[in-house]
Write a protein that holds these residues in place. Structure first.
Motif, PDB file in Angstrom:
ATOM      1  N   LEU A  94       6.220  -3.697   1.589  1.00 14.07           N
ATOM      2  CA  LEU A  94       5.348  -3.103   0.734  1.00 14.07           C
ATOM      3  C   LEU A  94       5.007  -3.819  -0.621  1.00 14.07           C
ATOM      4  O   LEU A  94       3.854  -3.862  -0.972  1.00 14.07           O
ATOM      5  N   GLN A  95       6.239  -4.163  -1.066  1.00 13.49           N
ATOM      6  CA  GLN A  95       6.085  -4.876  -2.434  1.00 13.49           C
ATOM      7  C   GLN A  95       5.296  -6.210  -2.312  1.00 13.49           C
ATOM      8  O   GLN A  95       4.653  -6.380  -3.031  1.00 13.49           O
ATOM      9  N   ARG A  96       5.707  -6.775  -1.255  1.00  9.55           N
ATOM     10  CA  ARG A  96       5.138  -8.285  -1.059  1.00  9.55           C
ATOM     11  C   ARG A  96       3.567  -8.048  -0.480  1.00  9.55           C
ATOM     12  O   ARG A  96       3.058  -8.999  -0.750  1.00  9.55           O
ATOM     13  N   LEU A  97       3.297  -7.034   0.164  1.00 12.64           N
ATOM     14  CA  LEU A  97       2.001  -6.911   0.430  1.00 12.64           C
ATOM     15  C   LEU A  97       0.768  -6.299  -0.669  1.00 12.64           C
ATOM     16  O   LEU A  97      -0.030  -6.173  -0.701  1.00 12.64           O
ATOM     17  N   ASP A  98       1.532  -5.746  -1.772  1.00  8.05           N
ATOM     18  CA  ASP A  98       0.677  -4.933  -2.608  1.00  8.05           C
ATOM     19  C   ASP A  98      -0.286  -5.586  -3.453  1.00  8.05           C
ATOM     20  O   ASP A  98      -1.386  -5.127  -3.473  1.00  8.05           O
ATOM     21  N   SER A  99      -0.192  -6.725  -3.626  1.00 13.01           N
ATOM     22  CA  SER A  99      -1.016  -7.643  -4.285  1.00 13.01           C
ATOM     23  C   SER A  99      -2.333  -7.730  -3.462  1.00 13.01           C
ATOM     24  O   SER A  99      -3.634  -7.718  -3.873  1.00 13.01           O
ATOM     25  N   PHE A 100      -2.064  -8.009  -2.269  1.00  6.80           N
ATOM     26  CA  PHE A 100      -3.073  -8.331  -0.949  1.00  6.80           C
ATOM     27  C   PHE A 100      -4.023  -7.001  -1.138  1.00  6.80           C
ATOM     28  O   PHE A 100      -5.169  -6.637  -0.786  1.00  6.80           O
ATOM     29  N   HIS A 101      -3.055  -5.697  -0.805  1.00  5.59           N
ATOM     30  CA  HIS A 101      -3.875  -4.674  -0.549  1.00  5.59           C
ATOM     31  C   HIS A 101      -4.663  -4.141  -1.765  1.00  5.59           C
ATOM     32  O   HIS A 101      -5.776  -3.550  -1.765  1.00  5.59           O
ATOM     33  N   ARG A 102      -4.288  -4.531  -2.970  1.00  2.20           N
ATOM     34  CA  ARG A 102      -4.960  -4.024  -4.419  1.00  2.20           C
ATOM     35  C   ARG A 102      -6.258  -4.936  -4.336  1.00  2.20           C
ATOM     36  O   ARG A 102      -7.298  -4.520  -4.760  1.00  2.20           O
ATOM     37  N   THR A 103      -6.097  -6.344  -3.991  1.00  2.00           N
ATOM     38  CA  THR A 103      -7.266  -7.042  -3.862  1.00  2.00           C
ATOM     39  C   THR A 103      -8.449  -6.460  -2.864  1.00  2.00           C
ATOM     40  O   THR A 103      -9.529  -6.516  -3.103  1.00  2.00           O
ATOM     41  N   ALA A 104      -7.913  -6.019  -1.749  1.00  6.25           N
ATOM     42  CA  ALA A 104      -8.764  -5.517  -0.891  1.00  6.25           C
ATOM     43  C   ALA A 104      -9.343  -4.205  -1.331  1.00  6.25           C
ATOM     44  O   ALA A 104     -10.627  -4.188  -1.111  1.00  6.25           O
ATOM     45  N   ARG A 105      -8.965  -3.487  -2.113  1.00  4.05           N
ATOM     46  CA  ARG A 105      -9.230  -2.208  -2.635  1.00  4.05           C
ATOM     47  C   ARG A 105     -10.431  -2.708  -3.820  1.00  4.05           C
ATOM     48  O   ARG A 105     -11.509  -2.051  -3.650  1.00  4.05           O
ATOM     49  N   GLU A 106     -10.251  -3.648  -4.509  1.00  7.13           N
ATOM     50  CA  GLU A 106     -11.172  -4.236  -5.245  1.00  7.13           C
ATOM     51  C   GLU A 106     -12.338  -4.807  -4.645  1.00  7.13           C
ATOM     52  O   GLU A 106     -13.593  -4.421  -5.096  1.00  7.13           O
ATOM     53  N   GLU A 107     -12.415  -5.405  -3.684  1.00  7.97           N
ATOM     54  CA  GLU A 107     -13.289  -5.714  -2.898  1.00  7.97           C
ATOM     55  C   GLU A 107     -14.265  -4.616  -2.298  1.00  7.97           C
ATOM     56  O   GLU A 107     -15.512  -4.740  -2.088  1.00  7.97           O
ATOM     57  N   LEU A 108     -13.629  -3.470  -1.987  1.00 12.07           N
ATOM     58  CA  LEU A 108     -14.168  -2.282  -1.299  1.00 12.07           C
ATOM     59  C   LEU A 108     -14.930  -1.341  -2.617  1.00 12.07           C
ATOM     60  O   LEU A 108     -15.514  -0.598  -2.419  1.00 12.07           O
ATOM     61  N   GLY A 109     -14.723  -1.967  -3.826  1.00  9.32           N
ATOM     62  CA  GLY A 109     -15.161  -1.003  -5.023  1.00  9.32           C
ATOM     63  C   GLY A 109     -14.242  -0.016  -5.008  1.00  9.32           C
ATOM     64  O   GLY A 109     -14.743   1.248  -5.626  1.00  9.32           O
ATOM     65  N   LEU A 110     -12.892   0.192  -4.787  1.00  5.16           N
ATOM     66  CA  LEU A 110     -11.838   1.504  -4.743  1.00  5.16           C
ATOM     67  C   LEU A 110     -10.958   1.360  -5.802  1.00  5.16           C
ATOM     68  O   LEU A 110      -9.884   2.096  -5.743  1.00  5.16           O
ATOM     69  N   ASP A 111     -10.867   0.140  -6.413  1.00  5.20           N
ATOM     70  CA  ASP A 111      -9.846  -0.092  -7.363  1.00  5.20           C
ATOM     71  C   ASP A 111      -9.779   0.875  -8.554  1.00  5.20           C
ATOM     72  O   ASP A 111      -8.751   1.000  -9.229  1.00  5.20           O
ATOM     73  N   LYS A 112     -10.775   1.527  -8.943  1.00  4.93           N
ATOM     74  CA  LYS A 112     -10.823   2.512  -9.888  1.00  4.93           C
ATOM     75  C   LYS A 112     -10.336   3.931  -9.105  1.00  4.93           C
ATOM     76  O   LYS A 112     -10.314   4.825 -10.198  1.00  4.93           O
ATOM     77  N   ARG A 113     -10.167   4.124  -7.879  1.00  3.58           N
ATOM     78  CA  ARG A 113      -9.862   5.339  -7.470  1.00  3.58           C
ATOM     79  C   ARG A 113      -8.443   5.720  -7.514  1.00  3.58           C
ATOM     80  O   ARG A 113      -7.649   4.767  -7.311  1.00  3.58           O
TER      81      ARG A 113
END
Length: 226
Positions: free
Chosen positions: A47-66
């Motif tokens: 999960l630590q290695r995947l974290d940056s990828f998952h954060r990027t995906a949330r940004e692309e979906l407009g969910l990074d502030k949620r």
């Protein structure tokens, strides 16, 4: 699928489901395997290695502030009603329900099923972690009942979508079929199963069973549009 090259974060494969795309006011995705990323480690490290990828995906979906909320995922049937004040991860639960547009629900899976629930008229959503144990314990039934009693949701207006998960013959129990049956028995008429087996598609998904426990996790995300 784009791989990991020279340490640059590649875009994740962000799958969408037609039934949820058609539901107004809903944001969702299912994040698959990151090509080339070494996740042959324990869950926490993966999960630590995947974290940056998952954060990027949330940004692309407009969910990074949620406020992102996940459960502890203990293979049970307990469900929490959550909002922007709820600390995460939520201890002891495998299911999350919210009516808050300020949160993003998340569930990690690697053979278990992520079950999406959405009632667009009431603007109530739920996300469940349902493997063999949770399915046999009836977490889907419990979630629909919580949506009905606490938010006055009509089960006939709830959309239920199943993510990719492991299935026979690669797993001895067809728990996806059990989830579908439970949803229908609870009065849900809009039940959708993608029918995809994680174990049979190693290029697209992580599989705990097929990779003998040393693997990554897919991430299901579900939120309400502001």
């Amino acid at each position: 699928m784009t791989g990991v090259e020279s340490g640059v974060i590649a875009p994740l494969p962000m799958e969408k489901f037609a039934a949820l795309e058609a539901a107004p006011g809903i944001i969702h995705t299912f994040l698959g395997r990151v090509a080339g990323l070494d996740v042959q480690v324990d869950r926490a490290q993966a999960l630590q290695r995947l974290d940056s990828f998952h954060r990027t995906a949330r940004e692309e979906l407009g969910l990074d502030k949620r406020h992102v909320i996940v459960g502890e995922q203990v293979h049970g049937r307990e469900i929490a009603i959550v909002d922007e004040r709820t600390p995460a991860p939520v201890a002891g639960v495998d299911g999350l329900i919210t009516a808050s547009p300020d949160v993003c629900l998340g569930v990690y899976v690697a053979d278990c099923c992520a079950v999406y629930l959405a009632e667009p008229e009431k603007r109530v959503i739920g996300l469940l972690h349902s493997g063999r144990k949770g399915s046999e314990l009836g977490i889907t039934t419990a979630a629909i009942e919580r949506m009905r009693t606490e938010f006055k949701c009509d089960p006939a207006k709830i959309v239920v979508q199943l993510s990719p998960c492991i299935r026979p013959p690669l797993f001895e129990i067809d728990f996806a079929a059990l989830i579908v049956a439970q949803a229908r028995a609870a009065g849900v008429t809009q039940v959708h199963d993608c029918g995809i087996c994680t174990g049979a598609n190693p290029d697209r998904y992580y599989s705990y069973r097929m990779e003998r426990g040393k693997t990554g996790r897919m991430l299901a995300l579900l939120a309400l549009r502001s």
